[in-house]
Design a protein around this motif. Structure first.
Motif, PDB file in Angstrom:
ATOM      1  N   TYR A 214      47.770 -36.039   9.904  1.00 20.73           N
ATOM      2  CA  TYR A 214      46.552 -35.892   9.100  1.00 20.73           C
ATOM      3  C   TYR A 214      45.612 -37.057   9.371  1.00 20.73           C
ATOM      4  O   TYR A 214      46.014 -38.225   9.317  1.00 20.73           O
ATOM      5  CB  TYR A 214      46.889 -35.861   7.618  1.00 20.73           C
ATOM      6  CG  TYR A 214      47.734 -34.681   7.205  1.00 20.73           C
ATOM      7  CD1 TYR A 214      47.202 -33.386   7.207  1.00 20.73           C
ATOM      8  CD2 TYR A 214      49.054 -34.845   6.812  1.00 20.73           C
ATOM      9  CE1 TYR A 214      47.972 -32.294   6.824  1.00 20.73           C
ATOM     10  CE2 TYR A 214      49.828 -33.755   6.421  1.00 20.73           C
ATOM     11  CZ  TYR A 214      49.285 -32.487   6.438  1.00 20.73           C
ATOM     12  OH  TYR A 214      50.051 -31.418   6.067  1.00 20.73           O
ATOM     13  N   PRO A 216      41.800 -38.132   8.015  1.00 19.58           N
ATOM     14  CA  PRO A 216      40.545 -37.865   7.304  1.00 19.58           C
ATOM     15  C   PRO A 216      39.360 -38.032   8.262  1.00 19.58           C
ATOM     16  O   PRO A 216      39.328 -38.987   9.056  1.00 19.58           O
ATOM     17  CB  PRO A 216      40.531 -38.933   6.200  1.00 19.58           C
ATOM     18  CG  PRO A 216      41.963 -39.355   6.050  1.00 19.58           C
ATOM     19  CD  PRO A 216      42.563 -39.237   7.423  1.00 19.58           C
ATOM     20  N   LEU A 217      38.408 -37.114   8.179  1.00 14.19           N
ATOM     21  CA  LEU A 217      37.319 -37.129   9.170  1.00 14.19           C
ATOM     22  C   LEU A 217      36.532 -38.438   9.135  1.00 14.19           C
ATOM     23  O   LEU A 217      36.044 -38.890  10.176  1.00 14.19           O
ATOM     24  CB  LEU A 217      36.389 -35.937   8.923  1.00 14.19           C
ATOM     25  CG  LEU A 217      36.980 -34.598   9.423  1.00 14.19           C
ATOM     26  CD1 LEU A 217      36.144 -33.429   8.918  1.00 14.19           C
ATOM     27  CD2 LEU A 217      37.072 -34.581  10.947  1.00 14.19           C
ATOM     28  N   ASN A 218      36.437 -39.076   7.951  1.00 15.64           N
ATOM     29  CA  ASN A 218      35.692 -40.346   7.904  1.00 15.64           C
ATOM     30  C   ASN A 218      36.471 -41.496   8.535  1.00 15.64           C
ATOM     31  O   ASN A 218      35.923 -42.575   8.723  1.00 15.64           O
ATOM     32  CB  ASN A 218      35.314 -40.695   6.450  1.00 15.64           C
ATOM     33  CG  ASN A 218      36.506 -40.733   5.512  1.00 15.64           C
ATOM     34  OD1 ASN A 218      37.454 -39.956   5.669  1.00 15.64           O
ATOM     35  ND2 ASN A 218      36.471 -41.632   4.545  1.00 15.64           N
ATOM     36  N   PHE A 220      38.289 -40.872  11.482  1.00 22.86           N
ATOM     37  CA  PHE A 220      38.716 -40.411  12.813  1.00 22.86           C
ATOM     38  C   PHE A 220      38.450 -41.467  13.885  1.00 22.86           C
ATOM     39  O   PHE A 220      39.252 -41.662  14.798  1.00 22.86           O
ATOM     40  CB  PHE A 220      38.047 -39.077  13.183  1.00 22.86           C
ATOM     41  CG  PHE A 220      38.849 -38.301  14.195  1.00 22.86           C
ATOM     42  CD1 PHE A 220      39.820 -37.400  13.791  1.00 22.86           C
ATOM     43  CD2 PHE A 220      38.659 -38.513  15.560  1.00 22.86           C
ATOM     44  CE1 PHE A 220      40.592 -36.713  14.724  1.00 22.86           C
ATOM     45  CE2 PHE A 220      39.420 -37.824  16.494  1.00 22.86           C
ATOM     46  CZ  PHE A 220      40.386 -36.921  16.074  1.00 22.86           C
ATOM     47  N   ASP A 221      37.327 -42.188  13.768  1.00 24.99           N
ATOM     48  CA  ASP A 221      37.043 -43.235  14.757  1.00 24.99           C
ATOM     49  C   ASP A 221      38.090 -44.349  14.695  1.00 24.99           C
ATOM     50  O   ASP A 221      38.498 -44.892  15.729  1.00 24.99           O
ATOM     51  CB  ASP A 221      35.644 -43.827  14.539  1.00 24.99           C
ATOM     52  CG  ASP A 221      34.556 -42.869  15.013  1.00 24.99           C
ATOM     53  OD1 ASP A 221      34.886 -41.905  15.740  1.00 24.99           O
ATOM     54  OD2 ASP A 221      33.378 -43.074  14.642  1.00 24.99           O
ATOM     55  N   VAL A 290      33.034 -33.193  15.795  1.00 20.68           N
ATOM     56  CA  VAL A 290      33.694 -32.595  14.624  1.00 20.68           C
ATOM     57  C   VAL A 290      35.092 -32.149  15.074  1.00 20.68           C
ATOM     58  O   VAL A 290      35.293 -31.012  15.505  1.00 20.68           O
ATOM     59  CB  VAL A 290      32.902 -31.402  14.063  1.00 20.68           C
ATOM     60  CG1 VAL A 290      33.566 -30.901  12.775  1.00 20.68           C
ATOM     61  CG2 VAL A 290      31.453 -31.790  13.798  1.00 20.68           C
ATOM     62  N   PRO A 291      36.053 -33.045  14.999  1.00 21.28           N
ATOM     63  CA  PRO A 291      37.398 -32.712  15.507  1.00 21.28           C
ATOM     64  C   PRO A 291      38.009 -31.535  14.751  1.00 21.28           C
ATOM     65  O   PRO A 291      37.764 -31.364  13.544  1.00 21.28           O
ATOM     66  CB  PRO A 291      38.198 -33.992  15.240  1.00 21.28           C
ATOM     67  CG  PRO A 291      37.181 -35.079  15.087  1.00 21.28           C
ATOM     68  CD  PRO A 291      35.976 -34.416  14.490  1.00 21.28           C
ATOM     69  N   VAL A 292      38.790 -30.758  15.473  1.00 19.18           N
ATOM     70  CA  VAL A 292      39.461 -29.592  14.872  1.00 19.18           C
ATOM     71  C   VAL A 292      40.962 -29.728  15.102  1.00 19.18           C
ATOM     72  O   VAL A 292      41.420 -30.588  15.858  1.00 19.18           O
ATOM     73  CB  VAL A 292      38.952 -28.271  15.491  1.00 19.18           C
ATOM     74  CG1 VAL A 292      37.486 -28.051  15.125  1.00 19.18           C
ATOM     75  CG2 VAL A 292      39.143 -28.266  17.005  1.00 19.18           C
ATOM     76  N   PRO A 303      42.841 -32.895  11.545  1.00 18.46           N
ATOM     77  CA  PRO A 303      41.739 -33.470  10.755  1.00 18.46           C
ATOM     78  C   PRO A 303      41.666 -32.831   9.365  1.00 18.46           C
ATOM     79  O   PRO A 303      41.909 -31.630   9.216  1.00 18.46           O
ATOM     80  CB  PRO A 303      40.480 -33.121  11.583  1.00 18.46           C
ATOM     81  CG  PRO A 303      41.003 -32.792  12.950  1.00 18.46           C
ATOM     82  CD  PRO A 303      42.367 -32.219  12.754  1.00 18.46           C
ATOM     83  N   PRO A 305      39.406 -33.179   5.356  1.00 20.95           N
ATOM     84  CA  PRO A 305      38.125 -33.673   4.821  1.00 20.95           C
ATOM     85  C   PRO A 305      38.173 -35.172   4.518  1.00 20.95           C
ATOM     86  O   PRO A 305      39.241 -35.744   4.283  1.00 20.95           O
ATOM     87  CB  PRO A 305      37.943 -32.856   3.536  1.00 20.95           C
ATOM     88  CG  PRO A 305      38.720 -31.600   3.783  1.00 20.95           C
ATOM     89  CD  PRO A 305      39.899 -32.009   4.610  1.00 20.95           C
ATOM     90  N   ALA A 306      36.988 -35.763   4.507  1.00 15.84           N
ATOM     91  CA  ALA A 306      36.878 -37.209   4.269  1.00 15.84           C
ATOM     92  C   ALA A 306      37.593 -37.592   2.979  1.00 15.84           C
ATOM     93  O   ALA A 306      37.601 -36.845   2.004  1.00 15.84           O
ATOM     94  CB  ALA A 306      35.405 -37.603   4.193  1.00 15.84           C
TER      95      ALA A 306
END
Ligand SMILES: [Zn+2]
Ligand SMILES: [Zn+2]
Length: 310
Positions: A214, A216-218, A220-221, A290-292, A303, A305-306
């Protein structure tokens, strides 16, 4: 015909010789050959009507894997106990739903009995700060000769002596057994991995294990940066296997269990091959803005949600 077949074989021979030389050079640089692969007995997995709350398997006399029963908590995490001469590291304290300390105290008492009742300090640290990895902390707070490491990245960095979190690698000496601690935020901001040069095992937490990774998109970097640093570390350290904190995949490649599955029939083996590191690095490097969900045979980049910084 033979001429056509003969000419491409020369570059192949060169390539073969070059890769052989590289392999030999790597052995010379980094030490002896790998020991035999890790072989665990089957883990408790919820398929029996009743199973013990914990199962312990020894890798060697100083290195123990503890599995928490899926019947006590669906996360069924793996905990690790690493002994040095002066200190013993417990990596994660479980997901709750059981008393974990009796299992740890018994292992420490058995070890001390084998070592002339030598005193040893217990360090309770965490792969990261999600609740399924520190739920047992309170059981250890009043324990003598024990430190419980905090959950914030600043507390983790201070305890292990990071000079530059997350760029630097900290070293933590258990007494004749020095661990490398890698800061690997992304899945969660306080995430670390622990490399043990003695066994050449990498304890990889929730960042890389046979299951849903898992992110979180926020963050990902951050996760991508951690994957890059991890891959760089792996290029200069011999790694026998990765041991993560859960199993969420089956023996069928790329197939996971349902979320919160109460039974894990036909579980993927716990160890991941070190090649999973480069596979993960490449996967997140090519993930778009937008990673999937990205399914691999042995893990799934997942990924979500944030989330705030918890
Ligand atoms: Zn987690
Ligand atoms: Zn977890």
């Amino acid at each position: 015909m033979s001429g056509l077949l003969a000419w491409p074989s020369m570059p192949r021979m060169h390539r073969f010789r070059r890769s052989l030389l590289l392999t030999l050079a790597t052995f010379a640089l980094l030490g002896a050959e790998d020991p035999k692969p890790l072989a665990f007995k089957p883990w408790i997995n919820g398929t029996q009507a009743r199973e013990p709350e914990t199962q312990v398997q020894a890798i060697d006399g100083d290195t123990f894997v503890i599995r928490q029963s899926v019947q006590t908590n669906f996360e069924a995490p793996f905990l690790y106990l690493l002994f040095g001469r002066e200190r013993v590291l417990l990596l994660d304290s479980g997901a709750g739903g059981l008393q974990i300390r009796p299992t740890i105290d018994r292992l420490i008492a058995d070890w001390r009995a084998r070592h002339g009742e030598r005193p040893i300090r217990l360090i309770v640290a965490h792969s990261h700060s999600h609740g399924d990895h520190h739920a047992g902390d309170d059981e250890f707070r009043a324990r003598p000769d024990t430190d419980v490491v905090g959950l914030k990245p600043t507390e983790v960095a201070a305890f292990f002596g990071f000079t530059d979190w997350p760029q630097s690698v900290a070293r933590f000496d258990l007494g004749g057994r020095t661990l490398d601690v890698l800061a690997t935020p992304g899945h969660q901001p306080a995430h670390i991995m622990v490399y043990d040069a003695r066994t050449r095992l990498l304890f990889s937490g929730d960042m890389l294990y046979p299951g849903r990774l898992y992110v979180p998109l926020n963050h990902f970097d951050d996760f991508r940066g951690s994957a890059e640093r991890l891959a760089a570390f792996a290029r200069t350290h011999r790694i026998r296997a990765l041991l993560g904190a859960h199993i969420e995949m089956t023996t069928t490649p790329a197939k996971d269990y349902a979320m919160e599955a109460p039974v894990h029939a036909d579980e993927h083996p716990l160890p991941l091959a070190p090649s999973a590191i480069e596979e993960l690095r490449a996967a997140v490097a090519k993930a778009g803005p937008v990673p999937v969900v990205d399914r691999h045979a042995d893990f799934i980049v997942y990924p979500v949600p944030a989330r705030p910084n918890d």
